[in-house]
Design a protein around this motif. Structure first.
Motif, PDB file in Angstrom:
ATOM      1  N   PRO A  46       0.843  -1.202   0.000  1.00 56.22           N
ATOM      2  CA  PRO A  46       0.000   0.000   0.000  1.00 56.22           C
ATOM      3  C   PRO A  46       0.872   1.244   0.000  1.00 56.22           C
ATOM      4  O   PRO A  46       2.103   1.164   0.085  1.00 56.22           O
ATOM      5  N   GLY A  47       0.229   2.408  -0.084  1.00 54.62           N
ATOM      6  CA  GLY A  47       0.961   3.657   0.057  1.00 54.62           C
ATOM      7  C   GLY A  47       1.565   4.174  -1.235  1.00 54.62           C
ATOM      8  O   GLY A  47       1.174   3.798  -2.334  1.00 54.62           O
TER       9      GLY A  47
ATOM     10  N   ASN B 168      -6.549   1.021  -0.426  1.00 52.80           N
ATOM     11  CA  ASN B 168      -5.416   1.568   0.320  1.00 52.80           C
ATOM     12  C   ASN B 168      -5.843   1.984   1.725  1.00 52.80           C
ATOM     13  O   ASN B 168      -5.128   1.731   2.708  1.00 52.80           O
TER      14      ASN B 168
ATOM     15  N   THR C 212      -4.572  -0.141   5.080  1.00 53.94           N
ATOM     16  CA  THR C 212      -3.801   0.668   6.027  1.00 53.94           C
ATOM     17  C   THR C 212      -4.460   0.683   7.400  1.00 53.94           C
ATOM     18  O   THR C 212      -3.789   0.513   8.429  1.00 53.94           O
ATOM     19  N   GLN C 213      -5.765   0.882   7.435  1.00 54.11           N
ATOM     20  CA  GLN C 213      -6.483   0.888   8.710  1.00 54.11           C
ATOM     21  C   GLN C 213      -6.393  -0.473   9.388  1.00 54.11           C
ATOM     22  O   GLN C 213      -6.203  -0.563  10.609  1.00 54.11           O
TER      23      GLN C 213
ATOM     24  N   LYS D  27       7.855   1.293   5.079  1.00 61.65           N
ATOM     25  CA  LYS D  27       6.629   2.068   5.230  1.00 61.65           C
ATOM     26  C   LYS D  27       6.247   2.039   6.706  1.00 61.65           C
ATOM     27  O   LYS D  27       6.218   0.973   7.326  1.00 61.65           O
TER      28      LYS D  27
ATOM     29  N   PHE E  88       3.533   3.037   9.822  1.00 62.53           N
ATOM     30  CA  PHE E  88       2.108   3.211  10.083  1.00 62.53           C
ATOM     31  C   PHE E  88       1.960   3.828  11.466  1.00 62.53           C
ATOM     32  O   PHE E  88       2.280   3.201  12.478  1.00 62.53           O
TER      33      PHE E  88
ATOM     34  N   PRO F  97       1.156   6.514   4.442  1.00 62.49           N
ATOM     35  CA  PRO F  97       0.595   5.560   3.480  1.00 62.49           C
ATOM     36  C   PRO F  97      -0.714   6.014   2.840  1.00 62.49           C
ATOM     37  O   PRO F  97      -1.063   5.535   1.759  1.00 62.49           O
ATOM     38  N   LEU F  98      -1.459   6.906   3.489  1.00 58.81           N
ATOM     39  CA  LEU F  98      -2.710   7.389   2.906  1.00 58.81           C
ATOM     40  C   LEU F  98      -2.432   8.552   1.960  1.00 58.81           C
ATOM     41  O   LEU F  98      -1.628   9.426   2.250  1.00 58.81           O
TER      42      LEU F  98
ATOM     43  N   CYS G 140       0.282  12.295   9.519  1.00 58.27           N
ATOM     44  CA  CYS G 140       0.074  10.963   8.951  1.00 58.27           C
ATOM     45  C   CYS G 140      -0.394   9.930   9.960  1.00 58.27           C
ATOM     46  O   CYS G 140      -0.329   8.723   9.712  1.00 58.27           O
TER      47      CYS G 140
END
Length: 527
Positions: free
Chosen positions: A257-258, A274, A278-279, A302, A304, A445-446, A464
């Motif tokens: 993702p990201g 995505n 991510t969540q 990455k 989070f 990532p978002l 972020c």
């Protein structure tokens, strides 16, 4: 009991506790991108030479293609073979191997076919089986491991390519026997899960291999599908079961993702997927012990970030909830994206604590392709050890988070990372915009958060962060037993020291009074 004895006891306790952490190793190898039509005859820059990869991008030298490849080309068999042989030579007995996809070359779709794609995957599978016959191997599919590339059907019980690859990878050492649920889910959607028990005991790991090609924006078959092949529902169920059983999860796949850190405003996933993945990663941070992805051919991370909620709608912003490790590729191929460099071939060895499942170090190996072609010999060298190179105690999300934030002010440290990002190939410096793109891609990532970060990278951690919807993000669960054990031992040692110190102090008072011929009880002491 003397203070010296207690000191030795406490030291021995701490030493044994550290020794009790069982550090073991496993491989990640990815993005072979084998080109069966590679040849050393001709000029790789010549777009009319149809026997080779065809790239119009300028190459920094005019040398012809070498035995082990060329920076404009995908991998010849000699390089694929050298990579697996190098793994066998460097660490012949890993606990397991993560093989994270993309085996066919970057060529126009009409030049391939289903049989050609399957032959490439079959040949590499056989190579790995021959060199590591007794090693657990956990493979996943990349976007090139299908024909047409990237067009993976969201739910097909009888897909011939899924079926064929499942039969290549069948077996207890791989994705499971034909009677297992893991084999069935792979046949249905190219994903599976398995259980791994470290040889000397320790933390049971749930190995969860995702088919993230479903979420890749080049898969036109999944664009309007809410949950392709039911993978997200299945994933939630697997994680819930792992949590109930006290297991940790290694989550691995091909497409991450990201955002892509080497090209501004470049992403891979459909927007909704995505956000969802991510969540999920942030919510599941207490279960995830490691995340391993690829696809980008570059060496990066990455992060989070979550909000440690206090239950009243507020909390600490910017808590590292997890880190995803992105391994660079075997192929040296220079992408068609403008401004993105090639890379040297690479293979990656991880160190992990088998008692907790926590990843503690990364050892990155590489081949200097230019030198290998000149010498005619495949030489794999240690490019870096992450803890030594970056001055870290480990590579958990807190350590990597601190490292990446230090890039904002420590230019020399960022330059080191940037060199490693292309596996020691980078031929151009990274200016301020390049650096901001790198940092925001790692930390955000978002997509909307990333856009905000580009304008204010100094506040990336706050910009972020994503609020946790299920459980609080923390590295603590992975290291809980270590922290509790060491903490308890230290408290006991301090308590005993205090008692002995008081006892010794009282004795010294008594000795002083005897030597000075004073009464043991002062006139004011009671009888």
């Amino acid at each position: 009991m003397s203070i010296c004895f207690v000191s030795n006891f406490c030291f021995l306790f701490l030493f044994l506790y550290v020794v009790a952490s069982d550090t073991r190793r496993f491989w990640q190898v990815t993005d072979f991108h084998h080109d069966p039509n590679y040849t050393t005859v001709g000029d790789p820059g010549n777009v009319d030479n149809r026997r080779m990869c065809h790239r119009t991008a300028d190459y920094r030298s005019n040398s012809s293609a070498g035995r082990f490849g060329n920076y404009l080309c995908d991998a010849p068999w000699s390089l694929v073979e050298a990579a697996v042989e190098g793994m066998k030579e460097i660490e012949p007995n890993p606990d397991f191997i993560l093989w994270t996809g993309d085996d066919p070359p970057h060529v126009p779709v009409p030049t391939l076919s289903s049989p050609k794609v399957l032959d490439i995957i079959r040949n590499i599978t056989g190579l790995i089986r021959r060199h590591f016959p007794d090693t657990r191997v956990f493979p996943v599919l990349g976007n090139h491991d299908y024909y047409p590339k990237g067009q993976m059907p969201p739910d097909n019980q009888n897909d011939p390519i899924y079926e064929a690859i499942a039969n290549m990878w069948v077996g207890d050492q791989w994705i499971g026997s034909s009677e297992t649920e893991s084999f069935d889910t792979f046949r249905r959607g190219g994903f599976y899960e398995s259980t791994y028990e470290p040889p000397n005991g320790g933390q049971t790991l749930r190995m969860v291999g995702l088919n993230t090609v479903y979420y890749y924006h080049q898969d036109l078959l999944t664009k309007d599908v809410e949950d392709p092949a039911g993978q997200l529902e299945w994933l939630t169920s697997v994680f819930g079961d792992a949590q109930e059983k006290g297991q940790k999860v290694y989550l691995f796949g091909h497409v991450p993702p990201g955002m892509f850190e080497r090209k501004r405003n470049t992403n891979w996933f459909y927007l909704d997927f995505n956000v969802v993945l991510t969540q999920f990663i942030i919510d599941s941070s207490d279960v995830i012990a490691g995340q391993f992805f690829a696809h980008q051919h570059s060496d990066s991370f990455k992060l989070f970030y979550g909000v440690n909620d206090d239950g009243k709608g507020s909390g600490v912003i910017g808590v590292p909830a997890g880190v995803m490790y992105l391994a660079p590729s075997v192929t040296p191929w220079k992408t068609t994206l403008n401004g993105v460099s090639a890379n040297n071939p690479s293979i990656r060895l991880y160190e992990y604590d088998a008692t907790t499942g926590a990843v503690v170090n990364i050892q990155q190996y590489y081949m200097n392709l230019t030198e290998a072609n000149v010498d005619g010999t495949a030489k794999w060298e240690l490019e870096y050890s992450a803890t030594a190179a970056y001055g870290l105690h480990n590579v958990n999300s807190s350590s990597i988070g601190s490292l990446v934030e230090s890039f904002l002010t420590n230019q020399s440290l960022f330059n080191m990372y940037y060199e490693y990002n292309s596996v020691s190939y980078a031929d151009e410096p990274c200016d301020d915009d390049c650096k901001t793109t790198q940092i925001c891609s790692i930390m955000c990532p978002l997509y909307d958060q990333y856009a905000s970060c580009l304008n204010d990278p100094q506040n990336a951690r706050q910009l972020c962060s994503l609020r946790v919807t299920q459980s609080g993000p923390s590295d603590f669960p992975v290291y809980a037993d270590v922290l509790i054990g060491v903490g308890a031992g230290l408290i006991i040692c301090v308590f005993v020291f205090v008692l002995l110190w008081k006892e010794g102090r009282q004795r010294r008072k008594m000795i002083f009074r005897v030597d000075s011929k004073e009464p043991l009880l002062s006139p004011t002491d009671p009888d």
